[in-house]
Design a protein around this motif. Structure first.
Motif, PDB file in Angstrom:
ATOM      1  N   ALA A  25       0.128  11.588  -9.251  1.00 59.74           N
ATOM      2  CA  ALA A  25       1.736  11.001  -9.551  1.00 59.74           C
ATOM      3  C   ALA A  25       2.705  12.042 -10.201  1.00 59.74           C
ATOM      4  N   SER A  26       2.282  12.741 -11.090  1.00 64.74           N
ATOM      5  CA  SER A  26       3.063  13.764 -11.628  1.00 64.74           C
ATOM      6  C   SER A  26       3.227  14.921 -10.691  1.00 64.74           C
ATOM      7  N   TRP A  27       2.073  15.416  -9.957  1.00 66.77           N
ATOM      8  CA  TRP A  27       2.495  16.212  -9.131  1.00 66.77           C
ATOM      9  C   TRP A  27       3.256  15.851  -7.703  1.00 66.77           C
ATOM     10  N   GLN A  28       3.359  14.879  -7.615  1.00 67.55           N
ATOM     11  CA  GLN A  28       3.970  14.313  -6.403  1.00 67.55           C
ATOM     12  C   GLN A  28       5.622  14.669  -6.744  1.00 67.55           C
ATOM     13  N   GLU A  29       5.894  14.237  -8.290  1.00 74.46           N
ATOM     14  CA  GLU A  29       7.366  14.468  -8.450  1.00 74.46           C
ATOM     15  C   GLU A  29       7.773  16.200  -8.494  1.00 74.46           C
ATOM     16  N   ILE A  30       6.627  16.928  -8.836  1.00 71.68           N
ATOM     17  CA  ILE A  30       6.763  18.409  -9.011  1.00 71.68           C
ATOM     18  C   ILE A  30       6.758  18.892  -7.489  1.00 71.68           C
ATOM     19  N   THR A  31       5.747  18.560  -6.540  1.00 68.49           N
ATOM     20  CA  THR A  31       5.950  19.161  -5.537  1.00 68.49           C
ATOM     21  C   THR A  31       7.212  18.686  -4.754  1.00 68.49           C
ATOM     22  N   GLN A  60      -7.294  10.219  -0.527  1.00 70.02           N
ATOM     23  CA  GLN A  60      -8.674   9.779  -0.853  1.00 70.02           C
ATOM     24  C   GLN A  60      -9.615  10.604  -1.177  1.00 70.02           C
ATOM     25  N   GLN A  61      -9.212  11.860  -1.318  1.00 75.62           N
ATOM     26  CA  GLN A  61     -10.528  12.886  -1.657  1.00 75.62           C
ATOM     27  C   GLN A  61     -11.381  12.786  -2.895  1.00 75.62           C
ATOM     28  N   PRO A  62     -10.648  11.871  -3.732  1.00 68.66           N
ATOM     29  CA  PRO A  62     -11.476  11.809  -5.239  1.00 68.66           C
ATOM     30  C   PRO A  62     -12.600  10.888  -4.748  1.00 68.66           C
ATOM     31  N   GLN A  63     -12.310   9.818  -4.088  1.00 71.23           N
ATOM     32  CA  GLN A  63     -13.673   8.829  -3.648  1.00 71.23           C
ATOM     33  C   GLN A  63     -14.093   9.411  -2.588  1.00 71.23           C
ATOM     34  N   ILE A  64     -13.798  10.311  -1.636  1.00 68.00           N
ATOM     35  CA  ILE A  64     -14.780  11.028  -0.700  1.00 68.00           C
ATOM     36  C   ILE A  64     -15.763  11.871  -1.442  1.00 68.00           C
ATOM     37  N   LYS A 106       5.328   9.664  10.908  1.00 67.31           N
ATOM     38  CA  LYS A 106       4.314  10.172  11.417  1.00 67.31           C
ATOM     39  C   LYS A 106       3.280  11.057  10.289  1.00 67.31           C
ATOM     40  N   ALA A 107       3.364  10.600   9.134  1.00 67.94           N
ATOM     41  CA  ALA A 107       2.801  11.372   8.117  1.00 67.94           C
ATOM     42  C   ALA A 107       1.726  10.331   7.436  1.00 67.94           C
ATOM     43  N   HIS A 108       1.436   9.263   7.854  1.00 65.31           N
ATOM     44  CA  HIS A 108       0.468   8.489   7.102  1.00 65.31           C
ATOM     45  C   HIS A 108      -1.012   8.860   6.998  1.00 65.31           C
ATOM     46  N   HIS A 109      -1.433   9.589   7.912  1.00 65.72           N
ATOM     47  CA  HIS A 109      -2.760  10.139   8.114  1.00 65.72           C
ATOM     48  C   HIS A 109      -3.095  11.384   7.019  1.00 65.72           C
ATOM     49  N   THR A 110      -2.189  12.034   7.032  1.00 71.15           N
ATOM     50  CA  THR A 110      -2.086  13.225   6.138  1.00 71.15           C
ATOM     51  C   THR A 110      -2.206  12.714   4.744  1.00 71.15           C
ATOM     52  N   ALA A 111      -0.976  11.991   4.487  1.00 73.23           N
ATOM     53  CA  ALA A 111      -0.955  11.351   3.034  1.00 73.23           C
ATOM     54  C   ALA A 111      -2.161  10.594   2.523  1.00 73.23           C
ATOM     55  N   LYS A 112      -2.694   9.836   3.330  1.00 77.30           N
ATOM     56  CA  LYS A 112      -3.826   8.881   3.207  1.00 77.30           C
ATOM     57  C   LYS A 112      -5.113   9.945   2.956  1.00 77.30           C
ATOM     58  N   GLU A 113      -5.282  11.046   3.858  1.00 74.16           N
ATOM     59  CA  GLU A 113      -6.311  11.808   3.675  1.00 74.16           C
ATOM     60  C   GLU A 113      -6.224  12.680   2.332  1.00 74.16           C
ATOM     61  N   ILE A 114      -5.149  12.914   1.859  1.00 76.88           N
ATOM     62  CA  ILE A 114      -5.051  13.998   0.566  1.00 76.88           C
ATOM     63  C   ILE A 114      -5.266  13.066  -0.605  1.00 76.88           C
ATOM     64  N   GLN A 119       0.897  -1.244  -0.123  1.00 77.10           N
ATOM     65  CA  GLN A 119      -0.080   0.129  -0.033  1.00 77.10           C
ATOM     66  C   GLN A 119       0.837   1.406   0.137  1.00 77.10           C
ATOM     67  N   LYS A 120       0.655   2.076  -0.916  1.00 75.75           N
ATOM     68  CA  LYS A 120       1.226   3.551  -1.040  1.00 75.75           C
ATOM     69  C   LYS A 120       0.396   4.749  -1.071  1.00 75.75           C
ATOM     70  N   TYR A 121       0.913   5.673  -0.490  1.00 69.92           N
ATOM     71  CA  TYR A 121       0.211   7.138  -0.713  1.00 69.92           C
ATOM     72  C   TYR A 121       1.054   8.053  -0.919  1.00 69.92           C
ATOM     73  N   LEU A 122       0.858   8.892  -2.034  1.00 73.94           N
ATOM     74  CA  LEU A 122       1.897   9.809  -2.461  1.00 73.94           C
ATOM     75  C   LEU A 122       3.205   9.147  -2.785  1.00 73.94           C
ATOM     76  N   ASN A 123       2.940   7.954  -3.515  1.00 72.50           N
ATOM     77  CA  ASN A 123       4.289   7.217  -3.780  1.00 72.50           C
ATOM     78  C   ASN A 123       5.254   6.876  -2.660  1.00 72.50           C
ATOM     79  N   TYR A 124       4.553   6.922  -1.475  1.00 69.70           N
ATOM     80  CA  TYR A 124       5.577   6.390  -0.320  1.00 69.70           C
ATOM     81  C   TYR A 124       4.875   5.149   0.341  1.00 69.70           C
ATOM     82  N   SER A 125       5.601   4.257   0.763  1.00 66.50           N
ATOM     83  CA  SER A 125       4.905   3.055   1.345  1.00 66.50           C
ATOM     84  C   SER A 125       4.376   3.536   2.733  1.00 66.50           C
ATOM     85  N   LEU A 126       3.440   2.825   3.247  1.00 68.28           N
ATOM     86  CA  LEU A 126       2.690   2.903   4.511  1.00 68.28           C
ATOM     87  C   LEU A 126       3.674   3.087   5.675  1.00 68.28           C
ATOM     88  N   ASP A 127       4.624   1.983   5.670  1.00 72.63           N
ATOM     89  CA  ASP A 127       5.679   1.677   6.803  1.00 72.63           C
ATOM     90  C   ASP A 127       6.451   3.038   6.695  1.00 72.63           C
TER      91      ASP A 127
END
Length: 387
Positions: free
Chosen positions: A218-224, A26-30, A16-24, A2-10
């Motif tokens: 995915a592309s924005w992650q590289e830019i940001t 998940q927005q399309p599905q929300i 201490k970044a997993h909540h924020t990454a996941k919540e960013i 499982q990955k969020y913003l191209n980072y593994s959950l571990d």
């Protein structure tokens, strides 16, 4: 894995970044889920809202604290223009300190409260003050936490038929410090309920913005990530109309997730030249939010070109719905959607940039202030009785 913003959950959990990454992410599905929730409650919502919205003299106040206030600031201009209603946006933090400046006693009013936790002292106090001071007052609660003080207030006053609460989809009650999926879902709910938008048009727009964000993350992650590793000491967001409020929210995200290590500023496209442009120096990043409205877009591109030609800021970027020729540093969505829909992908980009800036500064995005001077739910506010 499982990955969020191209980072593994571990990896994210260690920082201490997993909540924020996941919540960013998940927005399309929300947003899709929110559409379904509103569709299921359509009859109840219409029964409550239609008699109010049919009154041309109705005053609508969008309110909340922090990000919840800025969501209203972004939506109010668009709603005023496109519904011809009296729509205003005031922070609960402004209302509670001096309610008579914002409430009109003899004006029929719908107070729309945006609330992630629903437990902020000012949120409940503003609602009580509205009921105390406005003779014909109604409430629409857009809340992410169904077990909160605002929800209790709605339950305790259910017999009056003057309150309707809409709970955002599961997961929208963000666990991270900074509001991400909570603010975007509440803004989308307000747009759908108050915007006089044809249901088919709205559904297609939601599907489009959700798809755009899923494709662009995915592309924005590289830019940001690249931008985050540059030594920006200042980040300035600018946008016109509804994007001024989005610029304000985006500036807050940088400030929150970097715990104030990076100074931020927001302004309108035309307002920036009137003094605030001094904020831009050789360690600055400027991000412009372009409008899809042809008239407004002229002012957007004029400022963007000026900032590029000034050669002062380290970086100048823009987000645009439509392509803007062959100009560099303009991230186009290839979309003809109205500005009220572009709000949402622009927000996601700004959240991602703040997240990466937080990591690059050695902070923990889920709680960038572990010492507790600033809290996810505001503490230390004394509410005084108003006579």
């Amino acid at each position: 894995m499982q990955k969020y913003l191209n980072y593994s959950l571990d990896w994210l959990e260690q920082r201490k970044a997993h909540h924020t990454a996941k919540e960013i992410c998940q927005q399309p599905q929300i947003w899709r889920n929110l559409w379904q929730i509103i569709a299921k409650q359509q009859n109840q919502l219409q029964s409550f809202l239609q008699p109010l919205l049919s009154d041309p003299n109705l005053e609508i106040i969008l309110t909340g604290a922090g990000s919840s206030a800025f969501g209203g600031v972004a939506l109010a201009p668009w709603l005023r223009e496109h519904t011809h209603r009296n729509v205003y946006a005031y922070g609960t933090t402004e209302i509670v300190a001096d309610p008579l400046q914002y409430f009109t006693a003899n004006k029929k009013t719908l107070v729309v409260s945006f609330a992630r936790s629903g437990n902020s002292p000012e949120s409940v106090a503003a609602v009580k003050l509205a009921d105390q001071l406005i003779s014909d007052c109604y409430h629409l609660f857009l809340i992410c936490n169904p077990n909160c003080a605002l929800s209790d207030y709605a339950t305790n006053n259910s017999s009056s038929n003057r309150i309707f609460q809409l709970v955002m989809p599961e997961g929208a009650h963000d666990l991270g410090f900074a509001m991400t999926s909570s603010i975007s879902s509440m803004m989308l709910a307000a747009l759908l309920l108050l915007g006089n938008i044809d249901q088919m048009v709205a559904h297609e727009a939601i599907m489009e913005i959700a798809s755009i964000c899923e494709q662009k993350i995915a592309s924005w992650q590289e830019i940001t990530k690249q931008l985050a590793h540059k030594n920006h000491q200042r980040v300035i967001y600018v946008g016109s109309s509804c994007f001024t409020g989005i610029a304000q929210e985006s500036a807050l995200k940088i400030l929150e997730l970097t715990a104030g290590k990076i100074a931020s500023r927001f302004d309108s496209i035309l307002g920036l030249r009137h003094g605030p442009k001094f904020m831009i120096n050789s360690q600055s990043l400027v991000v412009c939010f372009f409008s899809n409205d042809g008239y407004i877009h002229q002012y957007d591109t004029d400022l963007f070109d000026e900032l590029i030609h000034d050669h002062i800021a380290t970086d100048v970027f823009a987000l645009s719905g439509k392509n803007s020729g062959n100009k560099q540093n303009i991230l186009a969505l290839n979309s003809n959607l109205a500005d009220c829909w572009l709000i949402f992908p622009y927000l996601v980009f700004a959240q991602m940039l703040a997240f990466e800036k937080s990591l690059s500064n050695g902070l923990t995005p889920d709680n960038p202030c572990p010492t507790g001077e600033v809290n996810r739910v505001v503490k230390g506010v004394t509410i005084y009785p108003f006579n």
